[in-house]
Each structure stands twice: as C-alpha cells, then as structure tokens.
Design a protein around this motif. Sequence first.
Motif, PDB file in Angstrom:
ATOM      1  N   ALA A 158       0.863  -1.186   0.000  1.00 56.64           N
ATOM      2  CA  ALA A 158       0.000   0.000   0.000  1.00 56.64           C
ATOM      3  C   ALA A 158       0.897   1.233   0.000  1.00 56.64           C
ATOM      4  O   ALA A 158       1.465   1.585   1.033  1.00 56.64           O
ATOM      5  N   ASN A 159       1.059   1.819  -1.186  1.00 56.09           N
ATOM      6  CA  ASN A 159       1.907   2.999  -1.351  1.00 56.09           C
ATOM      7  C   ASN A 159       3.312   2.775  -0.803  1.00 56.09           C
ATOM      8  O   ASN A 159       3.959   3.688  -0.295  1.00 56.09           O
ATOM      9  N   LEU A 160       3.769   1.548  -0.899  1.00 55.02           N
ATOM     10  CA  LEU A 160       5.061   1.182  -0.305  1.00 55.02           C
ATOM     11  C   LEU A 160       6.223   1.704  -1.145  1.00 55.02           C
ATOM     12  O   LEU A 160       6.277   1.500  -2.357  1.00 55.02           O
ATOM     13  N   GLN A 161       7.145   2.402  -0.455  1.00 55.12           N
ATOM     14  CA  GLN A 161       8.365   2.878  -1.093  1.00 55.12           C
ATOM     15  C   GLN A 161       9.559   2.419  -0.254  1.00 55.12           C
ATOM     16  O   GLN A 161       9.529   2.502   0.976  1.00 55.12           O
ATOM     17  N   ILE A 162      10.592   1.936  -0.951  1.00 56.82           N
ATOM     18  CA  ILE A 162      11.767   1.406  -0.253  1.00 56.82           C
ATOM     19  C   ILE A 162      13.033   2.055  -0.806  1.00 56.82           C
ATOM     20  O   ILE A 162      13.226   2.110  -2.024  1.00 56.82           O
ATOM     21  N   GLU A 163      13.854   2.549   0.102  1.00 52.50           N
ATOM     22  CA  GLU A 163      15.119   3.180  -0.275  1.00 52.50           C
ATOM     23  C   GLU A 163      16.160   2.073  -0.431  1.00 52.50           C
ATOM     24  O   GLU A 163      16.497   1.371   0.531  1.00 52.50           O
ATOM     25  N   GLU A 164      16.656   1.881  -1.680  1.00 50.46           N
ATOM     26  CA  GLU A 164      17.519   0.749  -2.005  1.00 50.46           C
ATOM     27  C   GLU A 164      18.939   1.168  -2.407  1.00 50.46           C
ATOM     28  O   GLU A 164      19.630   0.450  -3.125  1.00 50.46           O
ATOM     29  N   GLY A 169      22.430   2.135  -5.557  1.00 51.44           N
ATOM     30  CA  GLY A 169      23.104   3.420  -5.673  1.00 51.44           C
ATOM     31  C   GLY A 169      22.148   4.565  -5.945  1.00 51.44           C
ATOM     32  O   GLY A 169      22.545   5.734  -5.964  1.00 51.44           O
ATOM     33  N   GLU A 170      20.864   4.237  -6.122  1.00 48.55           N
ATOM     34  CA  GLU A 170      19.862   5.269  -6.382  1.00 48.55           C
ATOM     35  C   GLU A 170      19.371   5.848  -5.065  1.00 48.55           C
ATOM     36  O   GLU A 170      18.913   5.117  -4.187  1.00 48.55           O
ATOM     37  N   SER A 171      19.445   7.176  -4.933  1.00 52.40           N
ATOM     38  CA  SER A 171      19.033   7.812  -3.679  1.00 52.40           C
ATOM     39  C   SER A 171      17.518   7.971  -3.583  1.00 52.40           C
ATOM     40  O   SER A 171      16.973   8.131  -2.499  1.00 52.40           O
ATOM     41  N   VAL A 172      16.831   7.926  -4.742  1.00 50.95           N
ATOM     42  CA  VAL A 172      15.370   8.084  -4.751  1.00 50.95           C
ATOM     43  C   VAL A 172      14.726   6.741  -4.411  1.00 50.95           C
ATOM     44  O   VAL A 172      15.067   5.720  -5.016  1.00 50.95           O
ATOM     45  N   PRO A 173      13.802   6.686  -3.425  1.00 52.03           N
ATOM     46  CA  PRO A 173      13.160   5.424  -3.069  1.00 52.03           C
ATOM     47  C   PRO A 173      12.423   4.791  -4.251  1.00 52.03           C
ATOM     48  O   PRO A 173      11.871   5.486  -5.100  1.00 52.03           O
ATOM     49  N   SER A 174      12.421   3.471  -4.276  1.00 52.11           N
ATOM     50  CA  SER A 174      11.728   2.720  -5.336  1.00 52.11           C
ATOM     51  C   SER A 174      10.304   2.426  -4.904  1.00 52.11           C
ATOM     52  O   SER A 174      10.064   2.009  -3.766  1.00 52.11           O
ATOM     53  N   GLU A 175       9.350   2.640  -5.814  1.00 55.17           N
ATOM     54  CA  GLU A 175       7.953   2.313  -5.526  1.00 55.17           C
ATOM     55  C   GLU A 175       7.754   0.818  -5.729  1.00 55.17           C
ATOM     56  O   GLU A 175       8.227   0.235  -6.710  1.00 55.17           O
ATOM     57  N   LYS A 176       7.020   0.198  -4.816  1.00 57.98           N
ATOM     58  CA  LYS A 176       6.836  -1.245  -4.847  1.00 57.98           C
ATOM     59  C   LYS A 176       5.385  -1.621  -5.142  1.00 57.98           C
ATOM     60  O   LYS A 176       4.454  -0.930  -4.720  1.00 57.98           O
ATOM     61  N   ASP A 177       5.225  -2.729  -5.853  1.00 56.53           N
ATOM     62  CA  ASP A 177       3.901  -3.214  -6.230  1.00 56.53           C
ATOM     63  C   ASP A 177       3.907  -4.731  -6.108  1.00 56.53           C
ATOM     64  O   ASP A 177       4.580  -5.427  -6.881  1.00 56.53           O
ATOM     65  N   ILE A 187      16.181  -8.616 -15.393  1.00 52.56           N
ATOM     66  CA  ILE A 187      15.953  -7.206 -15.060  1.00 52.56           C
ATOM     67  C   ILE A 187      16.808  -6.819 -13.855  1.00 52.56           C
ATOM     68  O   ILE A 187      17.071  -7.643 -12.979  1.00 52.56           O
ATOM     69  N   PRO A 188      17.271  -5.561 -13.802  1.00 58.34           N
ATOM     70  CA  PRO A 188      18.114  -5.128 -12.671  1.00 58.34           C
ATOM     71  C   PRO A 188      17.343  -5.102 -11.362  1.00 58.34           C
ATOM     72  O   PRO A 188      16.102  -5.068 -11.353  1.00 58.34           O
ATOM     73  N   ILE A 189      18.084  -5.101 -10.275  1.00 55.89           N
ATOM     74  CA  ILE A 189      17.473  -5.129  -8.933  1.00 55.89           C
ATOM     75  C   ILE A 189      16.485  -3.985  -8.742  1.00 55.89           C
ATOM     76  O   ILE A 189      15.401  -4.173  -8.186  1.00 55.89           O
ATOM     77  N   GLY A 190      16.854  -2.785  -9.203  1.00 57.65           N
ATOM     78  CA  GLY A 190      15.994  -1.619  -8.995  1.00 57.65           C
ATOM     79  C   GLY A 190      14.648  -1.711  -9.675  1.00 57.65           C
ATOM     80  O   GLY A 190      13.715  -0.979  -9.319  1.00 57.65           O
ATOM     81  N   ASP A 191      14.502  -2.628 -10.653  1.00 55.03           N
ATOM     82  CA  ASP A 191      13.236  -2.770 -11.373  1.00 55.03           C
ATOM     83  C   ASP A 191      12.377  -3.918 -10.855  1.00 55.03           C
ATOM     84  O   ASP A 191      11.294  -4.170 -11.383  1.00 55.03           O
ATOM     85  N   LYS A 192      12.852  -4.615  -9.852  1.00 56.16           N
ATOM     86  CA  LYS A 192      12.066  -5.732  -9.288  1.00 56.16           C
ATOM     87  C   LYS A 192      11.066  -5.171  -8.288  1.00 56.16           C
ATOM     88  O   LYS A 192      11.293  -5.144  -7.076  1.00 56.16           O
ATOM     89  N   GLU A 193       9.944  -4.708  -8.808  1.00 55.09           N
ATOM     90  CA  GLU A 193       8.973  -3.966  -7.992  1.00 55.09           C
ATOM     91  C   GLU A 193       8.264  -4.831  -6.959  1.00 55.09           C
ATOM     92  O   GLU A 193       7.685  -4.314  -6.005  1.00 55.09           O
ATOM     93  N   ASN A 194       8.285  -6.157  -7.147  1.00 57.72           N
ATOM     94  CA  ASN A 194       7.593  -7.030  -6.204  1.00 57.72           C
ATOM     95  C   ASN A 194       8.530  -7.623  -5.157  1.00 57.72           C
ATOM     96  O   ASN A 194       8.159  -8.529  -4.429  1.00 57.72           O
ATOM     97  N   MET A 195       9.757  -7.100  -5.098  1.00 61.09           N
ATOM     98  CA  MET A 195      10.747  -7.615  -4.158  1.00 61.09           C
ATOM     99  C   MET A 195      11.234  -6.511  -3.211  1.00 61.09           C
ATOM    100  O   MET A 195      11.296  -5.343  -3.582  1.00 61.09           O
TER     101      MET A 195
END
Length: 891
Positions: A158-164, A169-177, A187-195
Amino acid sequence: MWFTKSSKDVLKELNVSSETGLSTEEVKNRLDKYGPNKLKGKPKKSLLQLFLAQLQDMLIYVLIGAAVINIVAHGKDGIADALIILAVVLINAIVGVVQESKAEKALEALQQMTTPKSLVRRNGEVIEVNSEELVPGDILIIDAGRFIPADVRLIESANLQIEESALTGESVPSEKDANFITADAKIPIGDKENMAFMSTMATYGRGEGVVVETGMNTEIGKIAQILDEDNNTLTPLQIKLEELGKILGYGAMVICGIIFVIGLIQGRGVVDMFMTAISLAVAAIPEGLVAIVAIVLSLGVKTMSKKNAIVRKLPAVETLGAVNIVCSDKTGTLTQNKMTVLKTYTLDNLRDISSQNGQKANADETELIRSFVLCSDASVENGQDIGDPTEVALIVLGNKFDLEKNALNAKYKRVSENPFDSDRKLMSTLNEEGGKYRVHTKGAIDNILTRANKILVNGEILPLTEEEKNKILKVAEEMSDDALRVLGVAFKDVDSQISPEEMEKDLVVVGIVGMIDPPRTEVKDSIVEAKKAGITPIMITGDHKNTAVAIAKELGIATDISQSLTGAEIDEIPDDKFAKEVNKYRVFARVSPEHKVKIVKAFKEQGNIVSMTGDGVNDAPSLKFADIGVAMGITGTDVSKGASDMILTDDNFTTIIHAIEEGRNIFNNIKKTIIFLLSCNLGEVLCVFIATLFGWAIPLVATQLLWVNLITDTLPAISLGMDPGDKEVMARKPRNPKESFFSEGAGMRSIVGGVLIGILTLVAFYLGIIHSGNISISLVKENNSATREILTYGRTMAFIVLTFSQLFYSLSMRNSKKTIFEVGFFGNKFLIGSIVIGIVLQIGLTSIPSIAQMFKVTAIDSSHWGMVIGLSLVPFVVNEIIKVISRRRND
C-alpha cells in the motif's frame, strides 16, 4: 527467481499461509536447515593472533634485542636479566590479550542488543522477533521506518516505497507493487517492484511479504567485499590520547637518549646504559593509554546498557559528559506512553467516557469511533499492545463500545490508504462498504478542518459553517488546556477507488477525542537533577501548545506559556534572530521534523552541546545533526535507531539523565587514569635522570623498571578506570568539550605527584646506601665489587619505595577534590585488590632469595620497613593536603 512468480505460487512453494504464517515448530526446523539470518563477518582473531599482535611494537622489538645483547655481553650473568625481560614482555602481551578480548566481548554484547527487530506473523499472530531468527517462509510485516531484514517477495503493498541505495546506488526510493510480475529474468534489482531486499529501508507506506532468502543467500550477502571493511576506528578521545602518547613518547626517548649519552661520557658501561635507557623508555612511554581507555569506555558502555541506555557509538560516551541541552519528545519519554481516551466530542455533545464501559453511543459517536478504529494500524491481541500508543488507545476505545477492530476490518475491508505523514499530520484509509467505498481520515483537527466542507450532525451530513468550526476548535483548546491530546476524525463516501492524494479533500468532519498520556512519576525528580547539573531540559512535541505547556509546567520544564513556540511561529522568525533567542524557550509545539533540525541548529550556534530524541523516519536528520542523537527503543523506527548515537530501551527521559551522569563519570575515570600514569612515569624518568646527572650509580636496573611498569601500569590503572561514580558529579556544570585533560589543576597535580615519587625514590636510594654502608653515595659505583652489596641494598630501598608510592598514590587519584576519607577507602574494591596484589608481589620478590637475586635486590632490615612505608606515603599525603587547602581557598 522469485520475482517472476506470482505471490500465490511463491507461498505454495514455501509451504506457508499468509493468514497464519509458520508454526513455531516449523520455524525451528527451518532455522536448523538454513541457519541464522545474518551475514558472515570477518573471522575472529584467534588467541595466538591476538598474542602476536601484542608483540608488534617497536619498543618490544628493542626490548627483545636488548635481552639478546645482554646475554652476548654478560654471558651467563646476563641470562637472568634476559629471562626477566622476556617474562615481562610475555606477561604484558598476555595482559594485552585479556584486555582486548574483554573489550571485544563487551562490544559484541552491545551489537547483539542493537540487532534490529522484525514484525512477523507466526501461528496466526503478529509478533516481534530478532531479525536473525527469520527463516524462508516467514510472513513479514513492513511499515515505514523499518529496515528490510531479508530478501522478501511482496504479497501485499500500500503505497510502499523502499530506499535501495545500499544495492542500487539510487538515492530516490523505489515504488513497490506486490502485483508486479515479469518474465524477464535479467531485469536489474531496482526494477524488481515485487521484491524487497535485505539492508534496504521502507520509507513510506506499508506492506506484507514472504521471506524468500536469508543470510548469505540474499542479494546483499553476495556482495562479499563489504565484509572486508575494517570498522575498528578510534574515538576522538583515543585519537587525542594517541597524539598525547606520541608527544610524551618522543619526549621520553629524548630524555632516555640524553641519559644514555651522559652515562657514556661518565664512563659507565655501554650495555648497562643501553639496557637502562631502553627499560626507562618502556616504563616512561604510556603505550597502554589507548588500550586502557578502550577498556574503560567499553566497560562503561556495558554498565550503561544495564541502565536501559545502549550506546551505539563510543564517541557518544565522551560527548555525554558535556551535554547541557536535552531536547526531548513528550510522548513516551516524558510521559508514560499509555494513551487513554477520556473525552469524545461531536457537535454540541461533549462526553466524559473515562469510567464508562459497555455504554451505548449515539449515531454520531458510533461513526466517530468506527472511523477512528478503521483508520488505525494498531492491534490489541491477547493483552499485548502492538503499534503506536495513540492508535492502541483508539482500539481500546472501540472495544469499550463493542466496535472491535478485527470485526470491523472483516466487514469493511481496507483497499487503499494514505499513510501518516508528519507534514500533513493526517492518515487516511479507503474501506469497501457494500459495493461503495468510504474514506476515513484521522489526525490534527485543525488540518482536518482545512480539508472539510461538511459536518455530521445527528446522523445527517450538513454544510460546515465557520461557527461550527469555531465550536470544535474551542472544545479542542479546552481539552488541550487540560493537558489532553486532541485527535480529529472525518470521512467521505465515494463510488469508486480513488488515489491517496484525492482521499483528503471535501471531507465530512465528525468530531474529536481527547486523550491523556500521564507524565512519568520519576521524570519530575530527573528534571530537578538535570537543572542542578547545569542541563536545560527542552520539550519538543507535535501536540498543541496548550497541551505541551500544561505537561511542561507540571514537570517543571517551563513556568508559563511565554516560554513556548509553535512550528508556525518558528517559521515567522528569521534564522539569525531565532538562534539568538532560542535559549529563552523551553517548549516547542506543533513542530515538524524540519523544525527539529532548526531548533537543534539554533541551540548549537549558541555554543551548547545538544542531545536530541526521536523515533520516526523523519527524525533521522535532527538525530544526526545533534551532538547526541537518542532513539526510542520501544516506539522508535529502525531508521531513527540507525541514525542515533544512543538507544533508550525504556523510552524514558530519566534514562537520558542517568546516561549523562554515567558519561561524566566515565570521562572523569579516564582522566584520573591518565594523570596517574603520567605521574608515575614522570617519577621514574626523573629519578634516573637526576641520578645520572649527578654522577651517582643508577638507582634502578632495567629489570626493576620493567617490573614497576608491569605492576602499576596495568591493574591499578584499569581499576581507576572502573572507579564507582562520584555521587556529586551531577552537582557540577557540564564539562567544556574543548578543555584539556590537564585542566582544573590536574596538570599541576601530575607534576607534583611525579616529582615527589621521583625525589623520594632517590631519597630511599640515598638512605639505603647510608644506612647499609655508612659511605658517600658518590663513591658507590656499579663496577666496584667492594660497594656492590651496598648498591644492591640502596636499589632495593628505591625499588620498594617507587612501587609502593605509586600504589598508595593511586588511592589519592580516585577524586580530584575529595579526600580518601570522604570518598571511602574501600569504595573501589578492584583498586584495593590491585594495591594488595602489588604489595604482596613486591614483598615476595625481595624476600625470596632466588627471585631477589634475579632482580638484583635483597631483603631489607625490619627497622627500615617503617622508613620505606613512610616515604611511600608522602605523595599520597601531600596530594590529600593539597585537596583540602585548594577546597578551603575556593570556599
């Protein structure tokens, strides 16, 4: 590749139900199979490696070389000296190994205490466990502020964002689904939205997931090189001491060089002078300072952990003693963190419910309570409160009126939410209700009223007028004046699901509740103690000004409302003006995390040493900016704990004051240890230097100097570092962090003590020669067989006086202002034990013929023991007299 599979398939493969989680027995089986969820650290050094590390020192190499040279130069006569030198080296190394292993074990215990906790669902219940106990298949509950403890396949978000950034190396949190699935296995780690991955951090929203990999099998575990980093850094105090040690070391080497050269000019034996100079250098250079400080710090930290204060970074111990501003959150720290709803208010209906159970609520009250319960993430299960205390109080309120959380959640399923944000000061949920949807919003009533245009009155939704707004605000202010925390609630009906941003518009305000979190009973006394110690307590809270001031006045933090400011008022004051005026204020209410940073910065600009408490994700900047960042151990997020210097396991203000007291005592113990060692070393150098300068025989041979160094630089010095705290340490102002170790007369005391020890050792040497041979001291030579026995007797007297005077002097070092009679002779049992051991060993060494012969000493006449004891007590007595005189002068 878990991210390519649906959550249903993942759960099936791991043989777990998301509703119940794993059973206790299954967790045990999987823990045996997969092992603990932790990364493999650097292999611990073996005892042999620790021992060899103790020998890797230039002075040790020189000593071993000196032992060899002694055998070569003196043959059989030099073997005894060589064996003693090697024995001293060996004992020093063993002591070093023991000290290092003790410090290491203390730090390991502290690291264990700071192991992150995780919320998991096991046996159908949500419980908190150590992250190391997680196993594949565990159902993990994720909310903002928590570190992700393992690799997780999300099953709900639910609107989950994780700083990875730790991985990507990306400072902007990743949105998760959780519903994201891809067939692309590369696919790279930063694109694994379900992990969600180990060592990353949830910064927004919430979610649930199933643990799929733990320990070294995680993505972060595969990055093996991070384990090669050496994190054993010295604290600022240790660095300062290392620099001091180098300066003193160079000075001692120069003096020893001068002694060696003078000895050669005077025609003394080259080997003997070389041995004396090297031994004196070893005795004079305080090479153990840094190690002793490390032990004192680690033992002090261990003591603090038993008092509910876990120090994460050793420099914090040094800084604690200088803190003079303690900025504390109100809820849970100054108060009991047990919120209870006392009053409810819907339009024109104020009700006291503090003692009512099973009462029926009218339609408006029912909607008010129902919205509060549905818009809460806390739970009360089997008598255990899980979640924010404010939300727990709302769940308890629902139970009072038969509006139980689990039943409401089953009937009105939550489909979306807008999590609480410290800037909005609101939280909203979207729940399904019979094919339609209803938004429930709770938070600060003034923020709700700016977003509401309707009001619920007797079950009807009517336009919200200014008059009704004012009525609600007036009741809210009255509640605040009674030290109640006010929370408002609203709702709105919608036909379809909407975005989180749309939830908090055009709301229907229902009413407010007033709840109280009583002050902790012990905090009032702690605040009185803090003020006596020159520490100013500051309350910083998100509550209304009136509520905050009411609690502050009750606790003695503030006297009236003029000592308070709100966040909005801070915004109106220019930064430079705010910094100049900040010392006038004691309460800061309705503040945001940005305000906290501004407050800390303002206090620091006035030269204050600031401690700051925090528990939320957004508190991390202010915790890092403060001199001492203090995180809450119970309510604090992993983020706040990670940014802090110290964690309170009981979330109690009193613990902060106790930690400051402990910090002051630890610093004082380190200081007295330093002064003691420098005094002793100065005495040894001075004794040999003066004798050499006057052309006398050297009063102490190399092996004797090494023995004294062994006896006095280990047990007594460490015992002083473990001295019980001074009960009056909190009656003095905080230490200036810039002050030298030699401030407040400490430097002069070390010089006086050192000079007395050195001169009295020479006096004992002189008296020993006079009394045993009735011959001038200038006629006694080392290579003269006729005076050899006289020289041995004089050296024995000097040897005993040097050792005893240092042991007795350590008693006087326990307190710089109070005499030993005021402190108590037996207050430090470790020190008394060290002195007794030293005396027994010294008497045994001079009394057992075989050992005495090795050390070139002899038994002394019983009539001379009184003289030896008398001389040895002089530095102790003089130091005690100086304390009395200086105190009378200051009075």
